[in-house]
Design a protein around this motif. Structure first.
Motif, PDB file in Angstrom:
ATOM      1  N   PRO A 140     -81.443  76.899 -62.752  1.00  0.00           N
ATOM      2  CA  PRO A 140     -80.349  76.874 -61.780  1.00  0.00           C
ATOM      3  C   PRO A 140     -79.013  76.502 -62.431  1.00  0.00           C
ATOM      4  O   PRO A 140     -78.964  75.726 -63.388  1.00  0.00           O
ATOM      5  N   GLU A 141     -77.964  77.075 -61.879  1.00  0.00           N
ATOM      6  CA  GLU A 141     -76.621  76.784 -62.374  1.00  0.00           C
ATOM      7  C   GLU A 141     -76.277  75.307 -62.150  1.00  0.00           C
ATOM      8  O   GLU A 141     -76.605  74.732 -61.110  1.00  0.00           O
ATOM      9  N   GLY A 142     -75.610  74.694 -63.144  1.00  0.00           N
ATOM     10  CA  GLY A 142     -75.154  73.323 -63.040  1.00  0.00           C
ATOM     11  C   GLY A 142     -76.165  72.292 -63.455  1.00  0.00           C
ATOM     12  O   GLY A 142     -75.845  71.087 -63.483  1.00  0.00           O
ATOM     13  N   SER A 143     -77.400  72.738 -63.786  1.00  0.00           N
ATOM     14  CA  SER A 143     -78.420  71.758 -64.192  1.00  0.00           C
ATOM     15  C   SER A 143     -78.091  71.110 -65.525  1.00  0.00           C
ATOM     16  O   SER A 143     -78.518  69.988 -65.809  1.00  0.00           O
ATOM     17  N   GLU A 144     -77.336  71.792 -66.382  1.00  0.00           N
ATOM     18  CA  GLU A 144     -77.077  71.312 -67.733  1.00  0.00           C
ATOM     19  C   GLU A 144     -75.953  70.299 -67.821  1.00  0.00           C
ATOM     20  O   GLU A 144     -75.735  69.700 -68.883  1.00  0.00           O
ATOM     21  N   ASP A 181     -72.971  81.521 -54.698  1.00  0.00           N
ATOM     22  CA  ASP A 181     -74.166  80.965 -54.054  1.00  0.00           C
ATOM     23  C   ASP A 181     -75.098  82.086 -53.616  1.00  0.00           C
ATOM     24  O   ASP A 181     -74.676  83.068 -52.997  1.00  0.00           O
ATOM     25  N   GLY A 182     -76.356  81.940 -53.953  1.00  0.00           N
ATOM     26  CA  GLY A 182     -77.341  82.952 -53.594  1.00  0.00           C
ATOM     27  C   GLY A 182     -77.598  83.979 -54.671  1.00  0.00           C
ATOM     28  O   GLY A 182     -78.592  84.717 -54.604  1.00  0.00           O
TER      29      GLY A 182
END
Length: 293
Positions: A140-144, A181-182
Motif C-alpha cells: 500500500p502507498e505510504g507504508s514506507e 484513492d482506490g
C-alpha cells in the motif's frame, strides 16, 4: 410507143451534170474537225489558266496562312524551346536525385543495421544493469514513510523468513504519478547489494505461498525491461500447459528463452512462443481418456 418515148426524151433535152463545189468552199467534215481542234485548244487554254489561277491563289493563300501561322506559332515555339530546356534541367535534376537516393539508400541500410545493433546492445546493457533489481508489487502507498530502503529490507525479511535483513542499495516507488484513492499502488524497485542474495529472495518468493502485508497480497518479481517483460509474458500460456505435463521440467531463461526437458532427458530451447506451444501440444500434452460410465 417507142417513138413517143423518144420524142419525150428529145423534148426534155440533154441531162444536166451534177454541180461541183465552188472553189474555196469548206466541207462539213473539215468544219467539224476544225471545231474539235478549237475546242481542244480552248480546253487546254482553260486548263492552263485554271492551273495558273489555282497556283497563284495557293501562293497568295499559303503566304497569308504562313504569316498567320508564323504569328501564332512563334510564341508557341518560344514556349516549346523554354519547356525543352526546363525538361532537360528536370531530367538532369532527376538523374542527380536518383544518384543521391541510391547513395542514401545504402547509407540508410547501413545506419538501420547499426541502429539495430546498438538497440540490442542498449537493451542488453539495461538488462544487465537491472540484474540485481527486484520489484515488489502490492504494498500500500505510504507504508514506507520517509525511509523506503529500510522499510523494504524489513518487509522482505518478514515476508520471506530471511535470517537477517537483506542489504539493499536503494528502494523507491516507480516514477509514475502517485495513484488516487482506490487505484493500485505503485511497485517498489529494489536494488539488492549482492546478486546471490537477490537470487535467494526470488527463489524464496517463488517457492513460498501467497505473501500478504496488512491484508494486501504482495508479489515479488525480477525487474526486467519493458521489451524483455513482453517477450517473457508471451510464454505464459505455454508455461500453463507445461504445468499439466507430468515429468516435464522447464525454465524461462534470460532474456526470453524457454527450455523444456521431457522425461527422455533431451532439452529443447524455444524463443518463439508459437513454436513452443506446438511442441507442447503435439509432443508432450497427454491425451486424457474419459472413464467409461
Amino acid at each position: 410507143m417507142y417513138t413517143r418515148a423518144k420524142t419525150d426524151a428529145a423534148k426534155v433535152g440533154p441531162t444536166q451534170p451534177e454541180s461541183s463545189p465552188e472553189p474555196g468552199a469548206v466541207s462539213e467534215q473539215d468544219a467539224n474537225n476544225a471545231n474539235e481542234r478549237l475546242l481542244i485548244r480552248m480546253e487546254v487554254m482553260m486548263e492552263t489558266m485554271r492551273t495558273d489561277i489555282v497556283s497563284q491563289f495557293e501562293q497568295i493563300v499559303s503566304g497569308a496562312i504562313r504569316k498567320e501561322i508564323s504569328a501564332v506559332c512563334e510564341p508557341l515555339q518560344r514556349k516549346i524551346i523554354a519547356h525543352d530546356q526546363t525538361i532537360a534541367n528536370l531530367e538532369d535534376t532527376a538523374t542527380d536525385h536518383d544518384a543521391q537516393l541510391t547513395s542514401l539508400n545504402a547509407t540508410v541500410a547501413s545506419l538501420t543495421e547499426r541502429v539495430g545493433s546498438l538497440t540490442q546492445k542498449c537493451e542488453d546493457l539495461e538488462g544487465r544493469s537491472r540484474l540485481n533489481n527486484i520489484r515488489v508489487v502490492g504494498v500500500p502507498e505510504g507504508s514506507e514513510d520517509s525511509r523506503p530502503t529500510v522499510f523494504v529490507a524489513k518487509l522482505l525479511q518478514g515476508l520471506l523468513g530471511l535470517d537477517g535483513e537483506p542489504v539493499l542499495d536503494r528502494a523507491h516507488r516507480t516514477l509514475r504519478p502517485k495513484p488516487k484513492d482506490g487505484e493500485l499502488p505503485r511497485p517498489f524497485v529494489v536494488r539488492v547489494n549482492m546478486f546471490q542474495q537477490r537470487c535467494v529472495i526470488l527463489q524464496k518468493a517463488g517457492s513460498s505461498g501467497p505473501l500478504f502485508h496488512k491484508g494486501k497480497r504482495v508479489s515479488i518479481f525480477p525487474d526486467f525491461t519493458t521489451s524483455v517483460a513482453k517477450k517473457r509474458a508471451a510464454f505464459a500460456k505455454v508455461k500453463k500447459e507445461l504445468h499439466s505435463c507430468p515429468g516435464v521440467k522447464f525454465g524461462l531463461f534470460y532474456p526470453a528463452r524457454l527450455h523444456i526437458t521431457p522425461p527422455s532427458g533431451q532439452t529443447h530451447k524455444f524463443e518463439d512462443p508459437t513454436l513452443a506451444m506446438d511442441f507442447v501440444l503435439k509432443r508432450l500434452k497427454t491425451v486424457v481418456i474419459p472413464e467409461s460410465v
